[in-house]
Write a protein that holds these residues in place. Structure first.
Motif, PDB file in Angstrom:
ATOM      1  N   ASN A 177     -33.367  16.212  -2.076  1.00  0.00           N
ATOM      2  CA  ASN A 177     -34.506  15.742  -2.533  1.00  0.00           C
ATOM      3  C   ASN A 177     -35.634  15.992  -1.839  1.00  0.00           C
ATOM      4  OD1 ASN A 177     -33.803  13.613  -1.125  1.00  0.00           O
ATOM      5  ND2 ASN A 177     -33.940  12.141  -2.829  1.00  0.00           N
ATOM      6  N   CYS A 220     -35.112  21.750  -9.495  1.00  0.00           N
ATOM      7  CA  CYS A 220     -35.557  22.186  -8.525  1.00  0.00           C
ATOM      8  C   CYS A 220     -35.646  23.665  -8.083  1.00  0.00           C
ATOM      9  CB  CYS A 220     -34.426  21.614  -7.265  1.00  0.00           C
ATOM     10  SG  CYS A 220     -32.799  22.653  -7.391  1.00  0.00           S
ATOM     11  N   ILE A 316     -33.173  23.567  -0.533  1.00  0.00           N
ATOM     12  CA  ILE A 316     -34.263  23.616  -1.671  1.00  0.00           C
ATOM     13  C   ILE A 316     -35.808  23.680  -1.368  1.00  0.00           C
ATOM     14  CG2 ILE A 316     -32.846  22.086  -3.104  1.00  0.00           C
ATOM     15  CD1 ILE A 316     -34.612  19.877  -2.297  1.00  0.00           C
ATOM     16  N   LYS A 321     -31.906  18.107  -6.486  1.00  0.00           N
ATOM     17  CA  LYS A 321     -30.644  18.750  -6.691  1.00  0.00           C
ATOM     18  C   LYS A 321     -29.509  17.780  -6.486  1.00  0.00           C
ATOM     19  CE  LYS A 321     -27.159  22.182  -5.080  1.00  0.00           C
ATOM     20  NZ  LYS A 321     -27.118  23.314  -4.077  1.00  0.00           N
TER      21      LYS A 321
END
Length: 334
Positions: A177, A220, A316, A321
């Motif tokens: 994240n 994401c 990411i 995710k």
């Protein structure tokens, strides 16, 4: 006549004062008897009466108390999912809708207070490393949703596990994240069998015979799961020259439950390829909530790890995710 009018006015005034004084004390009373009683008496149209009465009725309108009461989780034993074979050697299967939206919500709620920085397994111990910058949460084995998902995964495995000897292992959530969070190339199997630390396990050794990697949150950019050495199981043409099967496009039929054509971002998202050929080789799978990847970690002939299952969680670029790891355990005799 004048006396009658005076008496009537006095009675009405006394009645009005009585109701105006009494009604505020009834706010704390929830008995339907009082509500019915006051509602059935013809009251004069006077602010001292009508205003408190409206407040009383508004605060005692019957409500369905079950609406705000959390309902216990119920496992959907009839839940159906669909599969696509991506590769035969090693065996890799893409599973559509392995986990339901209700299960996702429950798993995320259970795991939320348990997340902590992820570790990697090296030299028989778990250590922090820049190779893996996500957060992880071990899930309680007694949680009903965890048991439900593990039971479904167990049924998927069929005869791969020996009941009473092998088992599903502990489930884990992993979350990315923050921009750049990743997990460099690695494998899920151990170089040699590990001693189990699970309760009542009689100090047995095991290895991770297979893996499930199920996506729970996919809001994401980036964050693909990349298998550098995996080749897609395709045939360019049939003997009659027909085109090859085009897999990995989702199983949406473009029609909603009412028979109308689906539109918007969610439908467009489903129509995108679920995996692609990576520019450095192999296949990269984009995260899609509810879907999962399954693969065999060990060579069946000798039980050693299959390096072709090495994979990486690509960084990411934005968003969040979250995924669920399930590592079924194959145990060995002492």
């Amino acid at each position: 006549m004048a006396g009658f009018t005076l008496a009537r006015a006095a009675g009405l005034s006394a009645y009005t004062i009585f109701v105006a004084v009494l009604v505020p004390f009834l706010f704390s009373i929830s008995s339907p008897v009082f509500t019915s009683l006051i509602g059935d008496i013809p009251l004069p149209d006077h602010p001292l009466v009508s205003i408190p009465l409206r407040l009383f009725n508004n605060n005692h309108t019957s409500t369905d108390t079950n609406k705000d009461t959390p309902q216990p989780f119920k496992c959907d034993q009839s839940h159906a999912y669909k599969t696509e074979i991506v590769s035969l050697s090693p065996l890799v299967i893409y599973i559509h809708s392995l986990i339901t939206p209700n299960e996702i919500t429950s798993l995320l709620s259970t795991a939320q207070p348990l997340f902590k920085p992820s570790t990697v397994h090296k030299s028989s111990s778990n250590i922090y490393s820049t190779e893996r910058t996500s957060s992880s949460a071990g899930l309680p084995r007694t949680d009903p949703t965890v048991q439900c998902v593990l039971s479904r995964a167990r049924q998927f495995l069929g005869t791969m596990l020996r009941d009473g000897w092998d088992e599903m292992g502990a489930a884990q959530l992993v979350r990315y994240n923050a921009k750049g969070q990743k997990f460099d190339e690695h494998h899920d199997w151990f170089g040699y069998p590990q001693w189990s630390t699970l309760p009542d396990d009689d100090f047995r050794k095991y290895n991770r015979v297979a893996s499930f990697f199920a996506i729970l949150e996919d809001q994401c950019e980036g964050g693909e799961t990349w298998f550098p050495y995996l080749e897609e199981q395709v045939f360019e043409k049939s003997p009659k020259g027909e085109g090859a099967w085009t897999g990995g496009l989702g199983l949406s039929d473009g029609v909603d439950e009412d028979g109308d054509e689906k539109e918007g971002e969610e439908e467009e998202k489903k129509q995108k390829p679920l995996w692609r050929k990576h520019e450095k080789g192999g296949l990269a799978f984009r995260p899609v909530a509810g879907n999962a990847l399954f693969w065999i970690n060990l060579h069946p002939e000798n039980g050693t790890g299959d390096t072709r299952t090495n994979h990486a969680g690509l960084p990411i670029l934005d968003g969040i995710k979250t995924a669920m790891n399930i590592w079924p355990r194959q145990y060995y005799e002492a």
